[in-house]
Design a protein around this motif. Sequence first.
Motif, PDB file in Angstrom:
ATOM      1  N   CYS A 277     -68.094  56.612 -28.976  1.00  0.00           N
ATOM      2  CA  CYS A 277     -68.951  55.256 -28.525  1.00  0.00           C
ATOM      3  C   CYS A 277     -70.402  55.496 -28.079  1.00  0.00           C
ATOM      4  O   CYS A 277     -70.458  56.638 -27.675  1.00  0.00           O
ATOM      5  CB  CYS A 277     -68.408  54.493 -27.637  1.00  0.00           C
ATOM      6  SG  CYS A 277     -66.603  54.001 -28.183  1.00  0.00           S
ATOM      7  N   ASP A 278     -71.233  54.800 -28.532  1.00  0.00           N
ATOM      8  CA  ASP A 278     -72.524  55.097 -28.189  1.00  0.00           C
ATOM      9  C   ASP A 278     -73.117  53.714 -27.524  1.00  0.00           C
ATOM     10  O   ASP A 278     -72.673  52.691 -28.294  1.00  0.00           O
ATOM     11  CB  ASP A 278     -73.660  55.407 -29.239  1.00  0.00           C
ATOM     12  CG  ASP A 278     -73.114  56.907 -29.636  1.00  0.00           C
ATOM     13  OD1 ASP A 278     -73.565  57.989 -28.777  1.00  0.00           O
ATOM     14  OD2 ASP A 278     -72.595  57.196 -30.641  1.00  0.00           O
ATOM     15  N   ILE A 279     -73.930  53.319 -26.713  1.00  0.00           N
ATOM     16  CA  ILE A 279     -74.659  52.347 -26.332  1.00  0.00           C
ATOM     17  C   ILE A 279     -76.260  52.707 -26.689  1.00  0.00           C
ATOM     18  O   ILE A 279     -76.845  53.589 -26.663  1.00  0.00           O
ATOM     19  CB  ILE A 279     -74.680  52.357 -24.772  1.00  0.00           C
ATOM     20  CG1 ILE A 279     -73.485  51.743 -24.380  1.00  0.00           C
ATOM     21  CG2 ILE A 279     -75.408  50.920 -24.469  1.00  0.00           C
ATOM     22  CD1 ILE A 279     -73.122  51.676 -23.019  1.00  0.00           C
ATOM     23  N   TYR A 280     -76.577  51.512 -27.596  1.00  0.00           N
ATOM     24  CA  TYR A 280     -77.991  51.577 -28.135  1.00  0.00           C
ATOM     25  C   TYR A 280     -78.899  50.792 -27.051  1.00  0.00           C
ATOM     26  O   TYR A 280     -78.778  49.590 -26.549  1.00  0.00           O
ATOM     27  CB  TYR A 280     -77.872  50.740 -29.469  1.00  0.00           C
ATOM     28  CG  TYR A 280     -79.324  50.605 -30.024  1.00  0.00           C
ATOM     29  CD1 TYR A 280     -80.344  51.702 -30.320  1.00  0.00           C
ATOM     30  CD2 TYR A 280     -79.922  49.520 -30.332  1.00  0.00           C
ATOM     31  CE1 TYR A 280     -81.450  51.847 -30.720  1.00  0.00           C
ATOM     32  CE2 TYR A 280     -81.245  49.208 -30.562  1.00  0.00           C
ATOM     33  CZ  TYR A 280     -81.873  50.275 -31.201  1.00  0.00           C
ATOM     34  OH  TYR A 280     -83.428  50.285 -31.348  1.00  0.00           O
TER      35      TYR A 280
ATOM     36  N   ASN B  29     -85.331  52.840 -28.194  1.00  0.00           N
ATOM     37  CA  ASN B  29     -84.841  53.009 -29.440  1.00  0.00           C
ATOM     38  C   ASN B  29     -83.965  54.236 -29.199  1.00  0.00           C
ATOM     39  O   ASN B  29     -84.195  55.137 -30.433  1.00  0.00           O
ATOM     40  CB  ASN B  29     -85.747  53.193 -30.424  1.00  0.00           C
ATOM     41  CG  ASN B  29     -85.483  53.294 -31.879  1.00  0.00           C
ATOM     42  OD1 ASN B  29     -84.529  52.687 -32.238  1.00  0.00           O
ATOM     43  ND2 ASN B  29     -86.230  54.094 -32.618  1.00  0.00           N
ATOM     44  N   THR B  30     -82.868  54.210 -28.304  1.00  0.00           N
ATOM     45  CA  THR B  30     -82.028  55.757 -28.303  1.00  0.00           C
ATOM     46  C   THR B  30     -80.645  55.119 -28.186  1.00  0.00           C
ATOM     47  O   THR B  30     -80.331  54.135 -27.560  1.00  0.00           O
ATOM     48  CB  THR B  30     -82.634  56.327 -27.032  1.00  0.00           C
ATOM     49  OG1 THR B  30     -82.369  55.382 -25.732  1.00  0.00           O
ATOM     50  CG2 THR B  30     -83.970  56.865 -27.126  1.00  0.00           C
ATOM     51  N   HIS B  31     -79.799  56.182 -28.551  1.00  0.00           N
ATOM     52  CA  HIS B  31     -78.525  55.836 -28.378  1.00  0.00           C
ATOM     53  C   HIS B  31     -77.899  56.806 -27.276  1.00  0.00           C
ATOM     54  O   HIS B  31     -78.329  58.122 -26.966  1.00  0.00           O
ATOM     55  CB  HIS B  31     -77.569  56.430 -29.541  1.00  0.00           C
ATOM     56  CG  HIS B  31     -77.901  55.281 -30.726  1.00  0.00           C
ATOM     57  ND1 HIS B  31     -78.865  55.363 -31.452  1.00  0.00           N
ATOM     58  CD2 HIS B  31     -77.110  54.285 -31.219  1.00  0.00           C
ATOM     59  CE1 HIS B  31     -78.981  54.551 -32.317  1.00  0.00           C
ATOM     60  NE2 HIS B  31     -77.707  53.837 -31.957  1.00  0.00           N
ATOM     61  N   THR B  32     -76.994  56.477 -26.345  1.00  0.00           N
ATOM     62  CA  THR B  32     -76.450  57.148 -25.362  1.00  0.00           C
ATOM     63  C   THR B  32     -74.883  57.255 -25.657  1.00  0.00           C
ATOM     64  O   THR B  32     -74.325  56.133 -25.655  1.00  0.00           O
ATOM     65  CB  THR B  32     -76.541  56.720 -23.940  1.00  0.00           C
ATOM     66  OG1 THR B  32     -78.069  56.585 -23.734  1.00  0.00           O
ATOM     67  CG2 THR B  32     -76.130  57.467 -22.907  1.00  0.00           C
ATOM     68  N   GLN B  33     -74.214  58.464 -25.752  1.00  0.00           N
ATOM     69  CA  GLN B  33     -72.908  58.518 -25.793  1.00  0.00           C
ATOM     70  C   GLN B  33     -72.232  58.135 -24.434  1.00  0.00           C
ATOM     71  O   GLN B  33     -72.582  58.638 -23.443  1.00  0.00           O
ATOM     72  CB  GLN B  33     -72.405  59.948 -26.133  1.00  0.00           C
ATOM     73  CG  GLN B  33     -70.932  59.798 -26.628  1.00  0.00           C
ATOM     74  CD  GLN B  33     -70.668  61.369 -27.290  1.00  0.00           C
ATOM     75  OE1 GLN B  33     -71.252  62.154 -27.476  1.00  0.00           O
ATOM     76  NE2 GLN B  33     -69.117  61.500 -27.387  1.00  0.00           N
TER      77      GLN B  33
END
Length: 104
Positions: free
Chosen positions: A9-12, A17-21
């Motif tokens: 799962c990631d949060i955008y 413009n980044t994804h964080t797991q």
Amino acid sequence: GGNTYDNRCDIYNPATNTHTQVANMPGNRSDHGMARLGDGTVMVIGESTTSYRYNPSTNTFSSVTGSPNWDDPAVATLDNGSVIACRFSCSIYNGSSWAAAASV
């Protein structure tokens, strides 16, 4: 072809413009739907009679049983903070349990 099942799962963040797991779901999913509940948690629904509720404050998932077992459900948050999931029929999650909704 075929689906890829994953529990990552990631949060955008659209501002950067980044994804964080974040924490992994307890089980793999593909073709699922998600909706934010009124309390800020996120419900993940589809492909199992167990849905998952993600709490961003604690970065944890909890299991919620009794959910509809559909691929690609349409999922939305209602004005009262409940979640409705529809595919062949509709079910509503009221914050503590799933129940059948009136026919559409």
